[in-house]
Design a protein around this motif. Structure first.
Motif: not given
Length: 373
Positions: A179, A182-183, A254-255, A257-262
């Protein structure tokens, strides 16, 4: 000395001196100032790619090296320990175009946990608990910048909660290597949040010991210890409160954090709430210790008064008898003036009566359960 020993015994948090962190009124915003007695600055880099097993871990001496690595590797993590080298930190801000206000906050160590979005980068502040050289625990400010594939963490001192993350990166375990920045930021913040739990668990054990000490030996120094515990638990709760708000603001962005890591970020948010609840519960428990201390002191004093009262009660009839026969009435004037004084066994008889009276009262007290429990 005894009070200091108690504070160390219960591993209480150490406060950061306020006079070293505040900004004077009227000072131009965005000015980077040196931190008094700051630790020497050391910069370490871990760089890795998502599709390769190789990882670079090295100590750098200039920010230009980090900028070159950021162009070569998929993700770069720069960890800066110590705030003494103001020039290096200033160069970092200029090289990566970080906002002046964010750079100022890096050197002002009174910041609350927060997250600020500056369009092309995000600035985050967290408070990390860890042991100090004095054997106490302190809340250290950790600043974090996230920009594209770059994560920068800035700490005050050596020692952190990131060692397991470094091991995972070296071994290629977990999803970190696959990843982006962000992760990685989530993993670092989650490790910081989770580092509160061992401290709170230690507080739970210490509260048990404090209750035993208060019940067995309620000394005046315990009041200072109780007050310090309440204050430090409030500090931890306050830090967890702002951490929760910071995570909430990131979840709304939303800009960032990605959807995968939310879901992972939401789990970290839940941990912050747990820390708040634990700190508040322990603080209420510590508040109740003040009443426990007062009750223990009152009980101890009442026990002392009880013993004195029993002694006074036992000697009251003895004093009464001694007072009667201490009166100097002339029995030659009247046969009614203490004729027993002329009796050969008058004195031993009086002593016997006094002993019997004392023993009788003691037996009565034991039957009532007032003594000899």
């Amino acid at each position: 000395m005894k009070r200091k020993h108690l504070l160390q015994k219960y591993n209480l948090l150490k406060r950061t001196p306020r006079h070293q962190t505040r900004t004077a009124a009227g000072v131009k915003p965005g000015v980077i100032e040196a931190v008094p007695e700051a630790q020497e600055t050391v910069m370490t880099v871990m760089a890795y790619d998502s599709n390769e097993k190789d990882i670079l871990e090295t100590v750098v001496t200039s920010i230009d090296e980090v900028a070159k690595l950021a162009k070569k590797w998929n993700t770069v993590w720069l960890n800066i320990t110590g705030l003494k080298d103001v020039d290096a930190i200033t160069t970092m801000g200029k090289t990566f175009a970080f906002h002046d206000l964010a750079m100022e906050d890096v050197m002002k160590l009174h910041q609350r946990p927060k997250a600020e979005d500056y369009k092309d980068h995000t600035y985050i502040v967290v408070r990390m608990p860890h042991n100090s050289p004095e054997g106490l625990a302190e809340l250290e400010q950790v600043s974090m910048f996230i920009k594209e594939n770059l994560v920068i963490t800035i700490q005050e001192h050596d020692g952190d909660s990131f060692e397991r993350i470094r091991e995972r990166l070296r071994e290629g375990k977990g999803r970190i290597r696959g990843t982006g920045a962000e992760y990685l930021a989530y993993v670092l913040i989650d490790a910081t949040v989770d580092s509160y739990f061992p401290i709170l668990d230690a507080f739970a054990d210490n509260l048990d010991s404090m209750e035993d000490d208060i019940l067995n030996n309620p000394s005046e120094d315990m009041l200072q210890v109780i007050y310090t515990v309440k204050t430090q638990l409030q500090t931890m709760r306050r830090s967890a409160w702002f951490t929760r708000d910071m995570l909430s603001s990131l979840l709304r962005d939303q800009n960032f954090i990605t959807e995968k890591s939310e879901n992972f970020w939401r789990d970290c948010y839940d941990h912050a709430i747990q820390i708040m609840d634990m700190a508040e519960t322990f603080r209420e428990r510590a508040s109740g210790m003040t009443d426990l201390y007062m009750s223990a002191v009152s009980h101890k004093m009442n026990e002392g008064m009880k013993v004195l009262t029993l002694f006074a009660t036992i000697f009251m009839p003895l004093g009464f008898l001694a007072g009667i026969y201490g009166m100097n009435f002339n029995n030659e004037v009247s046969e009614w003036n203490m004729p027993e004084l002329q009796w050969a066994y008058g004195y031993p008889t009086l002593l016997g009566v006094m002993v019997l009276a004392a023993c009788g009262m003691i037996a009565y007290f034991r039957i009532k359960g007032w003594i000899g429990k």
